[in-house]
Write a protein that holds these residues in place. Structure first.
Motif, PDB file in Angstrom:
ATOM      1  N   TYR A 142      47.832  37.529  53.434  1.00  0.00           N
ATOM      2  CA  TYR A 142      47.766  38.982  53.278  1.00  0.00           C
ATOM      3  C   TYR A 142      46.307  39.426  53.355  1.00  0.00           C
ATOM      4  O   TYR A 142      45.452  38.917  52.624  1.00  0.00           O
ATOM      5  CB  TYR A 142      48.404  39.377  51.941  1.00  0.00           C
ATOM      6  CG  TYR A 142      49.790  38.788  51.805  1.00  0.00           C
ATOM      7  CD1 TYR A 142      50.895  39.449  52.323  1.00  0.00           C
ATOM      8  CD2 TYR A 142      49.972  37.540  51.215  1.00  0.00           C
ATOM      9  CE1 TYR A 142      52.165  38.891  52.234  1.00  0.00           C
ATOM     10  CE2 TYR A 142      51.229  36.972  51.120  1.00  0.00           C
ATOM     11  CZ  TYR A 142      52.322  37.648  51.635  1.00  0.00           C
ATOM     12  OH  TYR A 142      53.575  37.088  51.559  1.00  0.00           O
ATOM     13  N   ASP A 144      43.283  42.199  53.040  1.00  0.00           N
ATOM     14  CA  ASP A 144      42.920  43.455  52.382  1.00  0.00           C
ATOM     15  C   ASP A 144      42.103  44.323  53.329  1.00  0.00           C
ATOM     16  O   ASP A 144      41.855  43.951  54.479  1.00  0.00           O
ATOM     17  CB  ASP A 144      42.175  43.179  51.067  1.00  0.00           C
ATOM     18  CG  ASP A 144      40.874  42.404  51.266  1.00  0.00           C
ATOM     19  OD1 ASP A 144      40.302  42.459  52.377  1.00  0.00           O
ATOM     20  OD2 ASP A 144      40.424  41.739  50.317  1.00  0.00           O
ATOM     21  N   HIS A 150      44.372  36.642  51.610  1.00  0.00           N
ATOM     22  CA  HIS A 150      44.828  36.197  50.294  1.00  0.00           C
ATOM     23  C   HIS A 150      46.152  35.447  50.463  1.00  0.00           C
ATOM     24  O   HIS A 150      46.947  35.766  51.353  1.00  0.00           O
ATOM     25  CB  HIS A 150      45.031  37.388  49.353  1.00  0.00           C
ATOM     26  CG  HIS A 150      43.796  38.220  49.173  1.00  0.00           C
ATOM     27  ND1 HIS A 150      42.852  37.959  48.199  1.00  0.00           N
ATOM     28  CD2 HIS A 150      43.343  39.299  49.866  1.00  0.00           C
ATOM     29  CE1 HIS A 150      41.867  38.856  48.290  1.00  0.00           C
ATOM     30  NE2 HIS A 150      42.145  39.680  49.292  1.00  0.00           N
ATOM     31  N   TRP A 153      50.169  38.584  47.340  1.00  0.00           N
ATOM     32  CA  TRP A 153      49.929  40.016  47.156  1.00  0.00           C
ATOM     33  C   TRP A 153      50.871  40.531  46.082  1.00  0.00           C
ATOM     34  O   TRP A 153      52.054  40.245  46.123  1.00  0.00           O
ATOM     35  CB  TRP A 153      50.170  40.779  48.462  1.00  0.00           C
ATOM     36  CG  TRP A 153      49.520  42.136  48.432  1.00  0.00           C
ATOM     37  CD1 TRP A 153      50.081  43.309  48.011  1.00  0.00           C
ATOM     38  CD2 TRP A 153      48.188  42.438  48.811  1.00  0.00           C
ATOM     39  NE1 TRP A 153      49.184  44.329  48.103  1.00  0.00           N
ATOM     40  CE2 TRP A 153      47.998  43.816  48.601  1.00  0.00           C
ATOM     41  CE3 TRP A 153      47.123  41.692  49.289  1.00  0.00           C
ATOM     42  CZ2 TRP A 153      46.800  44.458  48.860  1.00  0.00           C
ATOM     43  CZ3 TRP A 153      45.935  42.329  49.556  1.00  0.00           C
ATOM     44  CH2 TRP A 153      45.781  43.691  49.345  1.00  0.00           C
ATOM     45  N   PRO A 154      50.342  41.247  45.091  1.00  0.00           N
ATOM     46  CA  PRO A 154      48.941  41.665  44.942  1.00  0.00           C
ATOM     47  C   PRO A 154      48.002  40.487  44.666  1.00  0.00           C
ATOM     48  O   PRO A 154      48.440  39.471  44.122  1.00  0.00           O
ATOM     49  CB  PRO A 154      48.994  42.625  43.760  1.00  0.00           C
ATOM     50  CG  PRO A 154      50.269  42.350  43.057  1.00  0.00           C
ATOM     51  CD  PRO A 154      51.210  41.769  44.036  1.00  0.00           C
ATOM     52  N   PRO A 155      46.725  40.629  45.054  1.00  0.00           N
ATOM     53  CA  PRO A 155      45.750  39.563  44.790  1.00  0.00           C
ATOM     54  C   PRO A 155      45.595  39.325  43.290  1.00  0.00           C
ATOM     55  O   PRO A 155      45.952  40.178  42.472  1.00  0.00           O
ATOM     56  CB  PRO A 155      44.453  40.100  45.404  1.00  0.00           C
ATOM     57  CG  PRO A 155      44.886  41.148  46.356  1.00  0.00           C
ATOM     58  CD  PRO A 155      46.143  41.741  45.790  1.00  0.00           C
ATOM     59  N   HIS A 160      43.504  46.848  44.169  1.00  0.00           N
ATOM     60  CA  HIS A 160      44.175  46.606  45.442  1.00  0.00           C
ATOM     61  C   HIS A 160      45.146  47.740  45.717  1.00  0.00           C
ATOM     62  O   HIS A 160      45.615  48.417  44.804  1.00  0.00           O
ATOM     63  CB  HIS A 160      44.925  45.277  45.410  1.00  0.00           C
ATOM     64  CG  HIS A 160      45.948  45.218  44.306  1.00  0.00           C
ATOM     65  ND1 HIS A 160      45.632  44.765  43.046  1.00  0.00           N
ATOM     66  CD2 HIS A 160      47.258  45.581  44.275  1.00  0.00           C
ATOM     67  CE1 HIS A 160      46.712  44.843  42.275  1.00  0.00           C
ATOM     68  NE2 HIS A 160      47.703  45.336  42.984  1.00  0.00           N
ATOM     69  N   PRO A 164      49.222  45.471  51.591  1.00  0.00           N
ATOM     70  CA  PRO A 164      48.025  44.935  52.244  1.00  0.00           C
ATOM     71  C   PRO A 164      47.736  45.697  53.534  1.00  0.00           C
ATOM     72  O   PRO A 164      48.598  46.407  54.057  1.00  0.00           O
ATOM     73  CB  PRO A 164      48.410  43.476  52.520  1.00  0.00           C
ATOM     74  CG  PRO A 164      49.895  43.473  52.587  1.00  0.00           C
ATOM     75  CD  PRO A 164      50.366  44.542  51.645  1.00  0.00           C
TER      76      PRO A 164
END
Length: 201
Positions: A142, A144, A150, A153-155, A160, A164
């Motif tokens: 993913y 950003d 990453h 997701w979410p990181p 964030h 993404p």
């Protein structure tokens, strides 16, 4: 005496000449069958490669269309890992397009070949099983807004967006190369706040 010999000679082929002709014809037929066999094997291999290429292109198109049309909904957060992602899209593969449809893309391996599994609208129970020909491993990543990849997701840390900027399917190929399929999110990446919603409620 000579004319009689010539007349007898013009009557046909000798046994030795006939055997030579049959030997040459047999060799020609054998070579022809070998060439035909080679052509059939080559044609079969080309058909298999062409079929696998078409299947991969179709799978990539479906995945890209589905992911680039993801929409952010406050009540249904987007979640992604290396093996699976869940979200809501307006361009489903099997359902009617235009409406918000929950989707789940996941990766599983079968006999050493990674497969993409798609589930849409769990109430209808629709799904697809799409092999990834030529790949030995596959995983989601993913991206950003700053271009960092990453594994989820979410990181883990930091601020964030709901969605993404892009989703990448990384594929390790059997020949040692890597194939990347990427889909950039085309719409808004965060839910929009409607100030009139409170009044409507």
């Amino acid at each position: 005496m000579t004319s009689e010999f010539v007349a007898a000679r013009q009557g046909g082929l000798t046994l030795l000449e006939m055997m030579v002709v049959l030997l040459i014809a047999g060799m020609a037929i054998t070579l022809g069958f070998q060439s035909l066999g080679q052509w059939r094997r080559a044609n079969t291999a080309i058909s298999q490669i062409s079929g696998a290429t078409q299947q991969a292109a179709l799978t990539e198109a479906w995945l890209e269309e589905s992911l680039r049309s993801l929409i952010p909904l406050q009540e249904q957060a987007f979640k992604g890992s290396e093996e699976q992602l869940e979200g809501v899209t307006t361009q489903p593969v099997q359902s009617h397009q235009g409406g918000a449809t929950p989707i789940v893309w996941s990766i599983r391996s079968e006999a050493g070949v990674p497969h993409l599994l798609l589930k849409e609208d769990e109430e209808e129970g629709q799904g697809l099983d799409l092999p990834l020909p030529g790949a030995s491993e596959a995983r989601f990543a993913y991206m950003d807004e700053e271009g960092r990849l990453h594994t989820q997701w979410p990181p883990e840390l930091g601020l964030h967006a709901h969605l993404p900027a892009a989703i990448v399917l990384e594929q390790d190929m059997e020949d040692g190369s890597q194939r990347l399929w990427a889909a950039a999110i085309s719409g808004a990446r965060n839910p929009r706040f409607n100030p009139f919603e409170v009044d409507l409620e």
